[in-house]
Design a protein around this motif. Structure first.
Motif, PDB file in Angstrom:
ATOM      1  N   GLU A 134      24.066  92.192  94.074  1.00  0.00           N
ATOM      2  CA  GLU A 134      23.887  93.638  94.247  1.00  0.00           C
ATOM      3  C   GLU A 134      23.156  94.233  93.047  1.00  0.00           C
ATOM      4  N   LEU A 135      23.532  93.802  91.855  1.00  0.00           N
ATOM      5  CA  LEU A 135      22.897  94.318  90.642  1.00  0.00           C
ATOM      6  C   LEU A 135      21.448  93.853  90.539  1.00  0.00           C
ATOM      7  N   LEU A 136      21.183  92.618  90.915  1.00  0.00           N
ATOM      8  CA  LEU A 136      19.811  92.128  90.903  1.00  0.00           C
ATOM      9  C   LEU A 136      18.947  92.907  91.890  1.00  0.00           C
ATOM     10  N   GLU A 137      19.515  93.229  93.037  1.00  0.00           N
ATOM     11  CA  GLU A 137      18.767  94.035  94.006  1.00  0.00           C
ATOM     12  C   GLU A 137      18.508  95.432  93.457  1.00  0.00           C
ATOM     13  N   MET A 138      19.476  95.980  92.740  1.00  0.00           N
ATOM     14  CA  MET A 138      19.323  97.314  92.169  1.00  0.00           C
ATOM     15  C   MET A 138      18.139  97.387  91.215  1.00  0.00           C
ATOM     16  N   VAL A 139      17.895  96.297  90.470  1.00  0.00           N
ATOM     17  CA  VAL A 139      16.809  96.301  89.488  1.00  0.00           C
ATOM     18  C   VAL A 139      15.556  95.610  90.016  1.00  0.00           C
ATOM     19  N   GLY A 140      15.548  95.315  91.324  1.00  0.00           N
ATOM     20  CA  GLY A 140      14.349  94.760  91.940  1.00  0.00           C
ATOM     21  C   GLY A 140      14.127  93.288  91.696  1.00  0.00           C
ATOM     22  N   LEU A 141      15.190  92.549  91.416  1.00  0.00           N
ATOM     23  CA  LEU A 141      15.052  91.120  91.109  1.00  0.00           C
ATOM     24  C   LEU A 141      15.719  90.232  92.151  1.00  0.00           C
ATOM     25  N   GLU A 142      15.975  90.765  93.343  1.00  0.00           N
ATOM     26  CA  GLU A 142      16.681  89.963  94.336  1.00  0.00           C
ATOM     27  C   GLU A 142      15.929  88.673  94.677  1.00  0.00           C
ATOM     28  N   ARG A 143      14.591  88.706  94.621  1.00  0.00           N
ATOM     29  CA  ARG A 143      13.813  87.505  94.943  1.00  0.00           C
ATOM     30  C   ARG A 143      13.872  86.460  93.834  1.00  0.00           C
ATOM     31  N   PHE A 144      14.393  86.863  92.662  1.00  0.00           N
ATOM     32  CA  PHE A 144      14.399  85.970  91.509  1.00  0.00           C
ATOM     33  C   PHE A 144      15.815  85.544  91.129  1.00  0.00           C
ATOM     34  N   ALA A 145      16.769  85.712  92.045  1.00  0.00           N
ATOM     35  CA  ALA A 145      18.170  85.406  91.739  1.00  0.00           C
ATOM     36  C   ALA A 145      18.347  83.968  91.268  1.00  0.00           C
ATOM     37  N   ASP A 146      17.617  83.033  91.875  1.00  0.00           N
ATOM     38  CA  ASP A 146      17.766  81.618  91.539  1.00  0.00           C
ATOM     39  C   ASP A 146      16.684  81.110  90.590  1.00  0.00           C
ATOM     40  N   ALA A 147      15.872  82.022  90.076  1.00  0.00           N
ATOM     41  CA  ALA A 147      14.804  81.620  89.153  1.00  0.00           C
ATOM     42  C   ALA A 147      15.359  81.453  87.746  1.00  0.00           C
ATOM     43  N   LEU A 148      14.855  80.442  87.037  1.00  0.00           N
ATOM     44  CA  LEU A 148      15.212  80.296  85.630  1.00  0.00           C
ATOM     45  C   LEU A 148      14.592  81.439  84.840  1.00  0.00           C
ATOM     46  N   VAL A 149      15.378  82.014  83.953  1.00  0.00           N
ATOM     47  CA  VAL A 149      14.901  83.156  83.174  1.00  0.00           C
ATOM     48  C   VAL A 149      13.685  82.772  82.331  1.00  0.00           C
ATOM     49  N   ALA A 150      13.642  81.546  81.849  1.00  0.00           N
ATOM     50  CA  ALA A 150      12.511  81.100  81.025  1.00  0.00           C
ATOM     51  C   ALA A 150      11.192  81.193  81.777  1.00  0.00           C
ATOM     52  N   ASP A 151      11.254  81.138  83.105  1.00  0.00           N
ATOM     53  CA  ASP A 151      10.040  81.175  83.913  1.00  0.00           C
ATOM     54  C   ASP A 151       9.667  82.588  84.360  1.00  0.00           C
TER      55      ASP A 151
END
Length: 252
Positions: A134-151
């Protein structure tokens, strides 16, 4: 006349001295509830030192800090965090080799007091996953939930930092240079995001980008050499010749 209850944060005579150097000089700050309030000023004006005093990483030489009517001048950082005062960098050191969801979940676990209790019922962890998404969707990152932060691109990392801040359910968010080092597209994205997450919250931010300040902020406090130079809305502050002199070295 503004009632004291309208202010979520107030300082009186806030002063910090370092071996004879006055970094913050008799600052009386009044932050209204549910506003976005900016601290601006040239380099060395004392903005970050004020933030460090408010979040108790520094102890004032003199003065008083009141939050929600309660004096917190001598409180510890963890105490004021529990009261709902969250500074972005306190929990925004994102882990580069974890996913975006995992980063938010760490912050959620800290907020629930279950950090690293991997033996807890799986339903607890599932609940954290749902809230993290829910928080990731709030900040527009829902598509990147499983992405490594380094990338992830820099602007998305900063959005993730805001998500981890929101995970602790702050009543007062202190954002220190939220658009620093960003290109125009990322600045626009983060500006819109800050406006979105400000609903039912108060935000106090240090920001150099005056375009961001003009777009977001209800009240602006200008610091110079550790003291308040002037205060008001953007139109008032930007028209003040003392502000132009502070930024450009001469009166316009």
């Amino acid at each position: 006349m503004t009632d004291r209850a309208d202010y979520i944060l107030q300082t009186t005579g806030l002063t910090k001295e370092f071996k004879g150097f006055t970094a913050v000089d008799d600052v009386n700050l009044n932050v209204r509830r549910h506003e976005i309030h900016a601290l601006i000023g040239p380099n060395g004006a004392g903005k970050t030192t004020v933030f460090n005093l408010l979040t108790k990483f520094l102890i004032p030489t003199r003065g008083k800090i009141v939050y929600n009517g309660e004096e917190i001048t001598n409180a510890k950082p963890a105490q004021i965090a529990r009261k709902g005062v969250i500074r972005s960098f306190q929990i925004s050191a994102v882990f580069p080799h974890m996913t975006a969801r995992e980063n938010v979940r760490v912050a959620l676990q800290r907020g629930l007091g279950t950090s690293f209790h991997f033996w807890r019922n799986v339903k607890t962890l599932n609940r954290l996953n749902e809230r993290a998404d829910e928080l990731l969707e709030m900040v527009g990152l829902e598509r990147f939930a499983d992405a490594l932060v380094a990338d992830m691109a820099y602007g998305r990392k900063r959005a993730l930092e805001i998500a981890t801040t929101l995970a602790l359910e702050p009543e007062l968010m202190l954002l220190d240079e939220p658009t620093q080092g960003m290109g125009r597209e990322d600045v626009d994205r983060i500006t819109k995001l800050i406006r979105k997450v400000s609903a039912n919250r108060t935000i106090l931010m240090v920001e150099h980008n005056l375009g961001v300040v003009s777009a977001l902020c209800d009240t602006i406090t200008v610091l110079q050499r550790g003291a308040i130079l002037t205060e008001g809305n953007y139109e008032t502050v930007s028209a003040d010749p003392r502000v132009k002199e502070a930024y450009m070295g001469k009166a316009a």
